[in-house]
Write a protein that holds these residues in place. Structure first.
Motif, PDB file in Angstrom:
ATOM      1  N   VAL A  40      40.904  34.260  29.375  1.00 15.56           N
ATOM      2  CA  VAL A  40      40.190  35.368  29.999  1.00 15.56           C
ATOM      3  C   VAL A  40      39.980  35.002  31.456  1.00 15.56           C
ATOM      4  CG1 VAL A  40      38.037  36.677  30.029  1.00 15.56           C
ATOM      5  CG2 VAL A  40      39.053  36.023  27.855  1.00 15.56           C
ATOM      6  N   GLY A  41      40.413  35.875  32.359  1.00 15.89           N
ATOM      7  CA  GLY A  41      40.226  35.601  33.776  1.00 15.89           C
ATOM      8  C   GLY A  41      38.768  35.742  34.175  1.00 15.89           C
ATOM      9  N   PRO A  46      40.610  34.348  38.608  1.00 16.59           N
ATOM     10  CA  PRO A  46      41.165  35.561  37.992  1.00 16.59           C
ATOM     11  C   PRO A  46      42.640  35.393  37.630  1.00 16.59           C
ATOM     12  CG  PRO A  46      41.005  35.845  40.356  1.00 16.59           C
ATOM     13  CD  PRO A  46      40.400  34.511  40.043  1.00 16.59           C
ATOM     14  N   ILE A  47      43.109  36.254  36.766  1.00 21.35           N
ATOM     15  CA  ILE A  47      44.534  36.283  36.425  1.00 21.35           C
ATOM     16  C   ILE A  47      45.260  36.951  37.582  1.00 21.35           C
ATOM     17  CG2 ILE A  47      46.249  37.246  34.850  1.00 21.35           C
ATOM     18  CD1 ILE A  47      44.138  36.959  32.630  1.00 21.35           C
ATOM     19  N   LYS A  48      46.235  36.248  38.157  1.00 22.75           N
ATOM     20  CA  LYS A  48      46.977  36.745  39.318  1.00 22.75           C
ATOM     21  C   LYS A  48      48.077  37.695  38.868  1.00 22.75           C
ATOM     22  CE  LYS A  48      45.019  34.016  42.412  1.00 22.75           C
ATOM     23  NZ  LYS A  48      44.274  34.476  43.532  1.00 22.75           N
ATOM     24  N   VAL A  49      48.168  38.828  39.538  1.00 25.24           N
ATOM     25  CA  VAL A  49      49.182  39.844  39.247  1.00 25.24           C
ATOM     26  C   VAL A  49      50.073  39.959  40.473  1.00 25.24           C
ATOM     27  CG1 VAL A  49      49.607  42.227  38.611  1.00 25.24           C
ATOM     28  CG2 VAL A  49      47.581  41.063  37.737  1.00 25.24           C
ATOM     29  N   PHE A  50      51.325  39.545  40.356  1.00 21.44           N
ATOM     30  CA  PHE A  50      52.288  39.604  41.461  1.00 21.44           C
ATOM     31  C   PHE A  50      52.557  41.057  41.834  1.00 21.44           C
ATOM     32  CE2 PHE A  50      56.659  40.177  42.888  1.00 21.44           C
ATOM     33  CZ  PHE A  50      56.704  39.314  43.967  1.00 21.44           C
ATOM     34  N   SER A  51      52.639  41.329  43.135  1.00 21.17           N
ATOM     35  CA  SER A  51      52.954  42.679  43.589  1.00 21.17           C
ATOM     36  C   SER A  51      53.542  42.655  44.990  1.00 21.17           C
ATOM     37  CB  SER A  51      51.695  43.551  43.587  1.00 21.17           C
ATOM     38  OG  SER A  51      52.017  44.854  44.004  1.00 21.17           O
ATOM     39  N   LEU A  52      54.515  43.514  45.229  1.00 21.70           N
ATOM     40  CA  LEU A  52      55.066  43.703  46.571  1.00 21.70           C
ATOM     41  C   LEU A  52      54.412  44.895  47.254  1.00 21.70           C
ATOM     42  CD1 LEU A  52      58.835  43.041  45.866  1.00 21.70           C
ATOM     43  CD2 LEU A  52      57.228  41.545  47.041  1.00 21.70           C
ATOM     44  N   ASP A  53      53.534  45.584  46.526  1.00 19.54           N
ATOM     45  CA  ASP A  53      52.804  46.723  47.059  1.00 19.54           C
ATOM     46  C   ASP A  53      51.324  46.352  47.140  1.00 19.54           C
ATOM     47  OD1 ASP A  53      52.305  49.209  48.046  1.00 19.54           O
ATOM     48  OD2 ASP A  53      52.808  50.304  46.219  1.00 19.54           O
ATOM     49  N   LYS A  89      40.357  43.987  46.382  1.00 16.02           N
ATOM     50  CA  LYS A  89      39.253  43.905  45.434  1.00 16.02           C
ATOM     51  C   LYS A  89      39.757  43.481  44.053  1.00 16.02           C
ATOM     52  CE  LYS A  89      35.458  46.578  43.568  1.00 16.02           C
ATOM     53  NZ  LYS A  89      34.863  47.869  43.397  1.00 16.02           N
ATOM     54  N   ASN A  90      39.083  42.499  43.462  1.00 24.39           N
ATOM     55  CA  ASN A  90      39.389  42.093  42.087  1.00 24.39           C
ATOM     56  C   ASN A  90      38.812  43.130  41.135  1.00 24.39           C
ATOM     57  OD1 ASN A  90      40.396  39.874  43.324  1.00 24.39           O
ATOM     58  ND2 ASN A  90      38.957  38.422  42.464  1.00 24.39           N
ATOM     59  N   ARG A  91      39.409  43.239  39.954  1.00 29.86           N
ATOM     60  CA  ARG A  91      38.917  44.187  38.943  1.00 29.86           C
ATOM     61  C   ARG A  91      38.707  43.465  37.629  1.00 29.86           C
ATOM     62  NH1 ARG A  91      39.875  49.803  39.285  1.00 29.86           N
ATOM     63  NH2 ARG A  91      38.627  49.746  37.404  1.00 29.86           N
ATOM     64  N   ARG A  92      37.807  44.017  36.837  1.00 29.09           N
ATOM     65  CA  ARG A  92      37.525  43.477  35.501  1.00 29.09           C
ATOM     66  C   ARG A  92      37.899  44.518  34.472  1.00 29.09           C
ATOM     67  NH1 ARG A  92      32.844  39.184  35.729  1.00 29.09           N
ATOM     68  NH2 ARG A  92      33.993  38.496  33.916  1.00 29.09           N
ATOM     69  N   CYS A  93      38.383  44.040  33.331  1.00 32.33           N
ATOM     70  CA  CYS A  93      38.678  44.923  32.208  1.00 32.33           C
ATOM     71  C   CYS A  93      37.334  45.389  31.634  1.00 32.33           C
ATOM     72  CB  CYS A  93      39.479  44.171  31.146  1.00 32.33           C
ATOM     73  SG  CYS A  93      39.733  45.113  29.638  1.00 32.33           S
ATOM     74  N   PRO A  94      37.172  46.686  31.387  1.00 33.45           N
ATOM     75  CA  PRO A  94      35.892  47.164  30.852  1.00 33.45           C
ATOM     76  C   PRO A  94      35.646  46.734  29.405  1.00 33.45           C
ATOM     77  CG  PRO A  94      37.440  48.973  31.053  1.00 33.45           C
ATOM     78  CD  PRO A  94      38.085  47.783  31.669  1.00 33.45           C
ATOM     79  N   ALA A 129      38.996  39.162  34.440  1.00 37.52           N
ATOM     80  CA  ALA A 129      39.129  39.501  35.854  1.00 37.52           C
ATOM     81  C   ALA A 129      40.589  39.365  36.292  1.00 37.52           C
ATOM     82  CB  ALA A 129      38.243  38.610  36.693  1.00 37.52           C
ATOM     83  N   TYR A 130      41.015  40.292  37.150  1.00 37.84           N
ATOM     84  CA  TYR A 130      42.386  40.306  37.668  1.00 37.84           C
ATOM     85  C   TYR A 130      42.340  40.386  39.186  1.00 37.84           C
ATOM     86  CZ  TYR A 130      43.774  41.337  32.887  1.00 37.84           C
ATOM     87  OH  TYR A 130      43.977  41.270  31.535  1.00 37.84           O
ATOM     88  N   ALA A 131      43.282  39.714  39.843  1.00 36.70           N
ATOM     89  CA  ALA A 131      43.407  39.745  41.297  1.00 36.70           C
ATOM     90  C   ALA A 131      44.863  40.024  41.641  1.00 36.70           C
ATOM     91  CB  ALA A 131      42.974  38.426  41.910  1.00 36.70           C
ATOM     92  N   LEU A 132      45.081  40.820  42.666  1.00 38.91           N
ATOM     93  CA  LEU A 132      46.440  41.145  43.093  1.00 38.91           C
ATOM     94  C   LEU A 132      46.972  40.018  43.969  1.00 38.91           C
ATOM     95  CD1 LEU A 132      48.330  43.635  42.784  1.00 38.91           C
ATOM     96  CD2 LEU A 132      47.734  44.191  45.108  1.00 38.91           C
ATOM     97  N   ASP A 133      48.107  39.462  43.588  1.00 39.09           N
ATOM     98  CA  ASP A 133      48.785  38.428  44.363  1.00 39.09           C
ATOM     99  C   ASP A 133      49.815  39.141  45.231  1.00 39.09           C
ATOM    100  OD1 ASP A 133      49.777  36.062  45.335  1.00 39.09           O
ATOM    101  OD2 ASP A 133      50.949  35.603  43.531  1.00 39.09           O
ATOM    102  N   TYR A 134      49.354  39.677  46.356  1.00 35.39           N
ATOM    103  CA  TYR A 134      50.187  40.510  47.237  1.00 35.39           C
ATOM    104  C   TYR A 134      51.191  39.658  47.998  1.00 35.39           C
ATOM    105  CZ  TYR A 134      51.416  43.740  50.974  1.00 35.39           C
ATOM    106  OH  TYR A 134      52.107  44.533  51.854  1.00 35.39           O
TER     107      TYR A 134
END
Length: 153
Positions: free
Chosen positions: A88-89, A94-101, A127-132, A137-142
């Motif tokens: 659980v992030g 937080p759990i990093k989410v790869f993104s080019l956007d 901004k980091n987000r949490r699953c309701p 927690a998730y963070a965008l790895d831009y």
């Protein structure tokens, strides 16, 4: 008196209207294409020769062509691997989410995987987000261009 003031303003208003019309016309006029050595990637296929039926490689355009050319080269064009659900992030890690956007749609199924129904939410780079449901927690790895976020409409 009102009519006299309108007569005084009329020539100025007509000149402003004429210049606005000319600039609008010029903005839509055609000119020769700008030439340079830098060419964007080809998103259009060459098409079929007359009398032949086009193959996928010849007629694909846009993202479909990008994905097709990547498959031909043996590369996965889009990262479709699931996110890390072994933990659980937290806000500190937080759990990093790869993104080019600058933003990406994320679906959380909990930890361990499939421990709750999928919850979709928009993740942005600022901004980091949490699953309701589970609070992960998730963070965008831009990884995109630093000034890319100015193009969104």
């Amino acid at each position: 008196m009102f009519n006299a003031s309108l007569r005084a303003v009329r020539p100025v208003a007509l000149r402003a209207t004429r210049s606005a019309q000319l600039s609008a016309i010029r903005g839509l006029s055609t000119t020769s294409a700008v030439r340079s050595d830098h060419h964007p990637p080809a998103i259009f296929g060459p098409g079929a020769k007359p009398g032949e039926i086009a193959t996928d490689e010849q007629q694909a355009t846009g993202l479909e062509r990008f994905q097709l050319l990547a498959e031909i080269q043996g590369v996965d064009a889009f990262d479709k691997a699931p996110l890390d659900s072994s933990r659980v992030g937290t806000l500190e890690d937080p759990i990093k989410v790869f993104s080019l956007d600058t933003e990406r749609l994320v679906g959380c199924t909990g930890s361990p995987a499939d421990s709750h129904d999928i919850h979709w939410f928009q993740l942005r780079k600022d901004k980091n987000r949490r699953c309701p449901e589970c609070g992960s927690a998730y963070a965008l790895d831009y990884q995109g261009h630093p000034h890319e976020d100015v193009h969104h409409h």
